[in-house]
Design a protein around this motif. Sequence first.
Motif, PDB file in Angstrom:
ATOM      1  N   ASN A  83       0.815  -1.220   0.000  1.00 54.20           N
ATOM      2  CA  ASN A  83       0.000   0.000   0.000  1.00 54.20           C
ATOM      3  C   ASN A  83       0.852   1.276   0.000  1.00 54.20           C
ATOM      4  O   ASN A  83       0.359   2.356   0.335  1.00 54.20           O
ATOM      5  CB  ASN A  83      -0.945   0.016   1.212  1.00 54.20           C
ATOM      6  CG  ASN A  83      -2.254   0.717   0.916  1.00 54.20           C
ATOM      7  OD1 ASN A  83      -2.690   0.742  -0.236  1.00 54.20           O
ATOM      8  ND2 ASN A  83      -2.877   1.288   1.939  1.00 54.20           N
ATOM      9  N   TYR A  87       0.344   5.688   0.290  1.00 49.63           N
ATOM     10  CA  TYR A  87       1.068   6.499   1.264  1.00 49.63           C
ATOM     11  C   TYR A  87       1.964   7.523   0.560  1.00 49.63           C
ATOM     12  O   TYR A  87       2.092   8.665   1.006  1.00 49.63           O
ATOM     13  CB  TYR A  87       1.918   5.606   2.174  1.00 49.63           C
ATOM     14  CG  TYR A  87       1.148   4.546   2.919  1.00 49.63           C
ATOM     15  CD1 TYR A  87      -0.188   4.739   3.271  1.00 49.63           C
ATOM     16  CD2 TYR A  87       1.746   3.341   3.283  1.00 49.63           C
ATOM     17  CE1 TYR A  87      -0.900   3.762   3.949  1.00 49.63           C
ATOM     18  CE2 TYR A  87       1.042   2.366   3.971  1.00 49.63           C
ATOM     19  CZ  TYR A  87      -0.273   2.585   4.300  1.00 49.63           C
ATOM     20  OH  TYR A  87      -0.962   1.622   4.977  1.00 49.63           O
ATOM     21  N   ASP A 154      -8.541  12.041  11.887  1.00 52.97           N
ATOM     22  CA  ASP A 154      -8.517  11.125  10.744  1.00 52.97           C
ATOM     23  C   ASP A 154      -8.908  11.852   9.461  1.00 52.97           C
ATOM     24  O   ASP A 154      -9.629  11.311   8.608  1.00 52.97           O
ATOM     25  CB  ASP A 154      -9.422   9.919  10.974  1.00 52.97           C
ATOM     26  CG  ASP A 154      -9.040   8.753  10.063  1.00 52.97           C
ATOM     27  OD1 ASP A 154      -7.877   8.719   9.611  1.00 52.97           O
ATOM     28  OD2 ASP A 154      -9.917   7.903   9.797  1.00 52.97           O
ATOM     29  N   ASN A 232       0.917  10.103  13.134  1.00 53.86           N
ATOM     30  CA  ASN A 232       0.661   8.966  14.013  1.00 53.86           C
ATOM     31  C   ASN A 232      -0.422   9.272  15.041  1.00 53.86           C
ATOM     32  O   ASN A 232      -1.105   8.362  15.514  1.00 53.86           O
ATOM     33  CB  ASN A 232       1.952   8.566  14.722  1.00 53.86           C
ATOM     34  CG  ASN A 232       1.885   7.182  15.320  1.00 53.86           C
ATOM     35  OD1 ASN A 232       1.426   6.242  14.686  1.00 53.86           O
ATOM     36  ND2 ASN A 232       2.340   7.045  16.553  1.00 53.86           N
ATOM     37  N   SER A 236      -5.655   7.634  11.528  1.00 51.68           N
ATOM     38  CA  SER A 236      -5.753   6.204  11.814  1.00 51.68           C
ATOM     39  C   SER A 236      -6.141   5.394  10.577  1.00 51.68           C
ATOM     40  O   SER A 236      -5.900   4.187  10.524  1.00 51.68           O
ATOM     41  CB  SER A 236      -6.787   5.955  12.924  1.00 51.68           C
ATOM     42  OG  SER A 236      -8.056   6.484  12.565  1.00 51.68           O
ATOM     43  N   SER A 237      -6.723   6.030   9.583  1.00 47.32           N
ATOM     44  CA  SER A 237      -7.163   5.330   8.377  1.00 47.32           C
ATOM     45  C   SER A 237      -6.007   5.179   7.398  1.00 47.32           C
ATOM     46  O   SER A 237      -5.207   6.102   7.207  1.00 47.32           O
ATOM     47  CB  SER A 237      -8.304   6.107   7.715  1.00 47.32           C
ATOM     48  OG  SER A 237      -8.629   5.551   6.465  1.00 47.32           O
ATOM     49  N   ASP A 238      -5.921   4.004   6.765  1.00 48.03           N
ATOM     50  CA  ASP A 238      -4.879   3.760   5.772  1.00 48.03           C
ATOM     51  C   ASP A 238      -5.012   4.681   4.564  1.00 48.03           C
ATOM     52  O   ASP A 238      -4.035   4.948   3.873  1.00 48.03           O
ATOM     53  CB  ASP A 238      -4.928   2.303   5.291  1.00 48.03           C
ATOM     54  CG  ASP A 238      -4.285   1.353   6.288  1.00 48.03           C
ATOM     55  OD1 ASP A 238      -3.543   1.832   7.165  1.00 48.03           O
ATOM     56  OD2 ASP A 238      -4.536   0.142   6.193  1.00 48.03           O
ATOM     57  N   LYS A 241      -2.840   7.852   5.546  1.00 51.50           N
ATOM     58  CA  LYS A 241      -1.503   7.739   6.130  1.00 51.50           C
ATOM     59  C   LYS A 241      -0.432   8.153   5.129  1.00 51.50           C
ATOM     60  O   LYS A 241      -0.630   8.063   3.911  1.00 51.50           O
ATOM     61  CB  LYS A 241      -1.247   6.300   6.591  1.00 51.50           C
ATOM     62  CG  LYS A 241      -1.964   5.916   7.867  1.00 51.50           C
ATOM     63  CD  LYS A 241      -1.615   4.504   8.287  1.00 51.50           C
ATOM     64  CE  LYS A 241      -2.319   4.109   9.571  1.00 51.50           C
ATOM     65  NZ  LYS A 241      -1.995   2.719   9.977  1.00 51.50           N
ATOM     66  N   GLY A 246       3.397   4.615   7.245  1.00 51.70           N
ATOM     67  CA  GLY A 246       3.122   3.397   6.486  1.00 51.70           C
ATOM     68  C   GLY A 246       4.217   2.357   6.583  1.00 51.70           C
ATOM     69  O   GLY A 246       3.961   1.161   6.409  1.00 51.70           O
ATOM     70  N   ASN A 249       3.851  -0.905   8.560  1.00 55.47           N
ATOM     71  CA  ASN A 249       3.105  -2.079   8.093  1.00 55.47           C
ATOM     72  C   ASN A 249       3.982  -3.314   7.952  1.00 55.47           C
ATOM     73  O   ASN A 249       3.485  -4.442   7.959  1.00 55.47           O
ATOM     74  CB  ASN A 249       2.445  -1.787   6.737  1.00 55.47           C
ATOM     75  CG  ASN A 249       1.263  -0.833   6.869  1.00 55.47           C
ATOM     76  OD1 ASN A 249       0.903  -0.456   7.971  1.00 55.47           O
ATOM     77  ND2 ASN A 249       0.681  -0.455   5.751  1.00 55.47           N
TER      78      ASN A 249
END
Length: 294
Positions: A83, A87, A154, A232, A236-238, A241, A246, A249
């Motif tokens: 992902n 990012y 977020d 950070n 909170s949602s991908d 980010k 990222g 992960n």
Amino acid sequence: MMPGTAGQLRNGNKSSGAWIASKLGYSVLYIVLSVVAILQIFPLVWLLFFSLKNNQEVFNLPPLSLPMNPRWENYEKVWSAGNIDVYFFNSVWITVVATVLTIVLSSLVTYAITRLKWKGSSFVLGLFMVAMMIPVHSTLIPLFSIFNKIHLIDHPLSLILSYVAFNMPITIMILLGFYYALPREVEEAAVIDGCSVNKIFFRIVLPMTGSVIATTGIINMIYNWNEFIFVNTFISSDAYKTLTVGVQNFIGQYTTDWGAIGATLMISILPILIAFLFLSDRIVEGIAAGSVKG
């Protein structure tokens, strides 16, 4: 031997000695600078080799050893499965928007403080300079509370507002010296020709500050691109980010993919490195110009 001839020989020896000393000094300087350059490049070379290894090679081979089988698939894996493409895009647009807003707003503030006459200019400048002394960590809880009340947790706008607020003081400080040195005759001629304050700023003053804008731009880009704490804390949602968060992960509870982490870090370094290479000349000009107050 004639006295004049002896004097000429002494002068010639002095000139020759000075020339040799100068050459020796430059040689030593170049050697020292070359060593410093190698030390600066060393982490990048190490990171490149690191990103092409698997976990076994990372821990079993010397740091600067070439990977036995270069794993370029690490880059493909982090870009698609990891992902990182999302990012990376988030880092790019958030950095660009925050940097542009910071430069424009800081330029407006600096122009108002240095070129316009009004009673509160010194007080406003003092407020911005005091803001430089506020630690970032001390603002996390108040900012989180404020953003939570206005429903910006977020949301990328929380990052942009935070970056602009914290980068404006240092940006204004860099711009101040340059704005003080700008000749007022150009603005006076524009006023005579009927230019408004807005036209003077956007059409005359702002184009004249290109070199110092490049300096503040790269400083803001580096901070915004590498920032971790706000992302950070607020995101909170991908989907929102950035690269700095990222990379986590690839850190698992029991296993960590170190090659993928290296590839992610290498990808995150390249944009700032390219921007610095293209803007390096303008950055030096901006630093030199901004350090002189007219």
